[in-house]
Design a protein around this motif. Structure first.
Motif, PDB file in Angstrom:
ATOM      1  N   GLY A  33      -1.121   0.703  -5.164  1.00 19.54           N
ATOM      2  CA  GLY A  33      -2.442   0.101  -5.396  1.00 19.54           C
ATOM      3  C   GLY A  33      -3.014   0.399  -6.764  1.00 19.54           C
ATOM      4  N   ARG A  34      -2.176   0.853  -7.665  1.00 25.82           N
ATOM      5  CA  ARG A  34      -2.654   1.167  -9.013  1.00 25.82           C
ATOM      6  C   ARG A  34      -1.746   0.535 -10.079  1.00 25.82           C
ATOM      7  NH1 ARG A  34      -5.354   3.470  -5.310  1.00 25.82           N
ATOM      8  NH2 ARG A  34      -6.363   5.502  -5.528  1.00 25.82           N
ATOM      9  N   GLY A  35      -0.439   0.630  -9.883  1.00 29.35           N
ATOM     10  CA  GLY A  35       0.499   0.207 -10.924  1.00 29.35           C
ATOM     11  C   GLY A  35       0.949  -1.227 -10.750  1.00 29.35           C
ATOM     12  N   SER A  36       1.595  -1.755 -11.822  1.00 27.78           N
ATOM     13  CA  SER A  36       2.144  -3.112 -11.732  1.00 27.78           C
ATOM     14  C   SER A  36       3.670  -3.076 -11.689  1.00 27.78           C
ATOM     15  CB  SER A  36       1.670  -3.948 -12.913  1.00 27.78           C
ATOM     16  OG  SER A  36       1.905  -3.260 -14.111  1.00 27.78           O
ATOM     17  N   SER A  40       5.640   0.682  -7.370  1.00 28.78           N
ATOM     18  CA  SER A  40       4.244   0.770  -6.930  1.00 28.78           C
ATOM     19  C   SER A  40       3.924  -0.418  -6.014  1.00 28.78           C
ATOM     20  CB  SER A  40       3.306   0.770  -8.139  1.00 28.78           C
ATOM     21  OG  SER A  40       1.970   0.705  -7.718  1.00 28.78           O
ATOM     22  N   MET A  41       4.425  -1.592  -6.392  1.00 26.31           N
ATOM     23  CA  MET A  41       4.173  -2.782  -5.559  1.00 26.31           C
ATOM     24  C   MET A  41       4.879  -2.667  -4.210  1.00 26.31           C
ATOM     25  SD  MET A  41       2.126  -4.572  -7.365  1.00 26.31           S
ATOM     26  CE  MET A  41       2.100  -6.253  -6.823  1.00 26.31           C
ATOM     27  N   SER A  44       2.912  -0.344  -2.091  1.00 28.42           N
ATOM     28  CA  SER A  44       1.704  -1.043  -1.609  1.00 28.42           C
ATOM     29  C   SER A  44       2.043  -1.964  -0.449  1.00 28.42           C
ATOM     30  CB  SER A  44       1.073  -1.872  -2.727  1.00 28.42           C
ATOM     31  OG  SER A  44       0.688  -1.053  -3.789  1.00 28.42           O
ATOM     32  N   LYS A  45       3.186  -2.614  -0.560  1.00 31.27           N
ATOM     33  CA  LYS A  45       3.616  -3.542   0.507  1.00 31.27           C
ATOM     34  C   LYS A  45       3.869  -2.760   1.797  1.00 31.27           C
ATOM     35  CE  LYS A  45       7.265  -6.988   1.319  1.00 31.27           C
ATOM     36  NZ  LYS A  45       8.245  -6.298   2.155  1.00 31.27           N
ATOM     37  N   GLY A 227      -8.523   2.125  -7.364  1.00 27.51           N
ATOM     38  CA  GLY A 227      -7.622   1.124  -7.948  1.00 27.51           C
ATOM     39  C   GLY A 227      -8.246  -0.247  -8.075  1.00 27.51           C
ATOM     40  N   ASN A 228      -9.491  -0.405  -7.649  1.00 29.25           N
ATOM     41  CA  ASN A 228     -10.152  -1.717  -7.790  1.00 29.25           C
ATOM     42  C   ASN A 228     -11.600  -1.531  -8.226  1.00 29.25           C
ATOM     43  OD1 ASN A 228     -11.076  -0.711  -5.318  1.00 29.25           O
ATOM     44  ND2 ASN A 228     -11.117  -2.703  -4.331  1.00 29.25           N
ATOM     45  N   PHE A 229     -12.135  -2.568  -8.834  1.00 29.97           N
ATOM     46  CA  PHE A 229     -13.527  -2.552  -9.333  1.00 29.97           C
ATOM     47  C   PHE A 229     -13.834  -1.289 -10.139  1.00 29.97           C
ATOM     48  CE2 PHE A 229     -13.700  -5.190  -5.447  1.00 29.97           C
ATOM     49  CZ  PHE A 229     -14.131  -6.387  -6.012  1.00 29.97           C
ATOM     50  N   SER A 230     -12.853  -0.859 -10.927  1.00 26.56           N
ATOM     51  CA  SER A 230     -13.005   0.447 -11.568  1.00 26.56           C
ATOM     52  C   SER A 230     -14.038   0.468 -12.679  1.00 26.56           C
ATOM     53  CB  SER A 230     -11.648   0.932 -12.079  1.00 26.56           C
ATOM     54  OG  SER A 230     -11.006  -0.117 -12.745  1.00 26.56           O
ATOM     55  N   GLU A 241     -10.211   0.084   0.807  1.00 26.20           N
ATOM     56  CA  GLU A 241     -10.334   0.974  -0.355  1.00 26.20           C
ATOM     57  C   GLU A 241     -11.655   1.740  -0.358  1.00 26.20           C
ATOM     58  OE1 GLU A 241      -9.135  -2.100  -0.470  1.00 26.20           O
ATOM     59  OE2 GLU A 241      -7.104  -1.838  -1.244  1.00 26.20           O
TER      60      GLU A 241
END
Lengths: 378, 73
Positions: A33-36, A40-41, A44-45, A227-230, A241
């Motif tokens: 939930g942080r990296g691309s 990391s993906m 997240s999955k 990891g979102n709306f940072s 989250e």
């Protein structure tokens, strides 16, 4: 060691769970939930798949509202403190664990009255009536366990949920002793918040728990990186989250997912029948031993989970468990973090010895246990 | 091929949205949001056509999309 402390945490864990944890440690030691990057993906999955698996298992339509917690106590605190409760009353049962009672005790400082509904061991309808009598227009929350960790008594959650639904009172359930062994439907039981451990009847690793969060919580226990709306300095509103600041327990969650799949494959119904068969054998055997005290009527499968309290009359509960440990049995004695339940059972001053079975116990283990208790009682 | 991005609130919604769009025949994938970080870090779902239709599907399934300042890559 013959392990009969499964109400605390199930042991051993299934091989599939151990493998999933090892796989995650090797392949998902990254921040989800942080990296691309691909790992990391992938991590997240896997987390999302665990949310989906749990949501489906508990008949909940919103996998994105399945929140990972460290344990059941963490989930319960997230709900109780998240509701910002002030004044009014909260209704709970007479068999509660301190995971519920201690946060409620603290709420007294906010002017909240804590009302205790009596539980009747073999009469779920009478228990539901106890709750009905205490819920009024000042009730801010009803929170109770699904089954006792001391005596295994199952509460009539569906009836209590219906009461709460009709009276528009939020309903939270502590499913520490039932998740994985008694079917739970968030929808049918009108549960708004389902709190559960990952490491008991779901056979996941310790350090895992879940909150299935059916209604928003105005307050948060923790704030931090999600990891979102940072760009914002305030906590995001979106679940999960909002309630998952910091890096989550990826290997543990991988194991939890495997644990739920293990239970789904066996089915809670079959697991419950098997465990209760062992427990009923133990109950009958203990009942036939002179100088052994039991604290519940015969544990019928529809009224109890596989937890049994007893004492050998001439011994303190701690002494009994220590003597049994010396001959290779793991049972827990004392108050089991549930003084309310022991007050209700009349065992507050000396506690009980608790036996609890899992899918990995056998009838031969139960017979050996009965043989040793019989020797102790002589 | 032109790809357009749809900003969503979190990785959880990105995965849920991607899977939903794929189940409806869209070619969809997730990447970390690029460009101006108007919402801070986050994830986007990329689709190759009918972005507005994809957004409508996401909204219908309660997956909130966010306004994006310059979404093409």
């Amino acid at each position: 060691m013959i392990y009969f402390d499964n109400a605390a945490t199930t042991s051993p864990k299934p091989e599939s769970v151990r493998e999933a944890v090892a796989f995650a440690l090797k392949n998902y030691s990254v921040n989800p939930g942080r990296g691309s990057y691909s790992r990391s993906m992938e991590a997240s999955k896997m987390l999302f798949e665990c949310r989906e698996t749990a949501a489906s298992f508990f008949d909940f339509s919103y996998p994105e509202k399945v929140v990972f917690t460290a344990n059941c106590t963490h989930a319960i605190n997230t709900v109780i403190k998240g509701m910002n409760l002030k004044n009014g009353n909260i209704v709970t049962s007479s068999l509660e664990h301190n995971a519920v009672m201690r946060p409620l005790e603290k709420l007294k400082k906010n002017g909240c009255e804590i009302r205790i509904a009596e539980v009747f061991l073999d009469d779920p309808k009478a228990t539901a009536r106890s709750f009905a009598r205490l819920i009024d227009d000042q009730t801010k929350l009803v929170i109770c366990l699904h089954a006792s960790n001391v005596c295994g008594c199952i509460l009539p959650i569906e009836d209590i949920g219906k009461l709460c639904y009709d009276r528009k009172v939020p309903f939270a359930v502590d499913a520490a002793q039932t998740a994985g062994v008694i079917p739970i439907s968030m929808e049918k039981m009108h549960i708004d918040y389902l709190c559960l451990p990952g490491h008991k009847g779901l056979y996941g690793p310790m350090g895992t728990g879940l909150l299935l969060c059916g209604k928003p919580l105005p307050n948060t226990l923790m704030e931090g990186g999600t990891g979102n709306f940072s760009i914002r300095l305030t906590q995001p509103d979106e679940l999960p989250e909002r309630l998952e600041s910091g890096t989550v327990n990826v290997p543990g969650i991988a194991g939890l997912k495997a644990g739920i799949e293990f239970v789904k494959q066996k089915t809670p119904k079959r697991i419950h029948e098997y465990e209760m068969g062992l427990l009923q054998t133990a109950y009958q055997g203990l009942k036939n031993i002179r100088h052994v005290t039991l604290y519940t009527p015969y544990p019928k499968s529809e009224l109890y989970t596989s937890v049994l309290s007893f004492n050998v009359n001439k011994l303190h509960s701690m002494e009994t468990s220590e003597q049994l440990a010396k001959v290779g049995f793991a049972l827990r004695a004392g108050l089991h973090c549930a003084p309310s339940a022991h007050r209700r059972l009349g065992t507050i001053s000396y506690g009980t010895v608790r036996m609890s079975t899992s899918v990995f116990n056998t009838k031969s283990e139960v017979n050996r246990f009965l043989h040793h208790v019989s020797s102790l009682a002589k | 091929m032109k790809q357009e991005r749809i900003l969503v609130g979190s990785i959880t919604y990105a995965i849920k949205g991607r899977d939903l769009l794929r189940s409806m025949g869209y070619s969809a994938y997730i990447e970390r949001s690029k460009g101006q970080l108007e919402h801070g870090c986050g994830y986007s779902i990329y689709v190759t056509y009918d972005t507005e239709g994809a957004k409508r599907i996401l909204e219908k399934y309660h997956i909130k999309t966010l306004p994006s300042g310059g979404g093409e890559i």
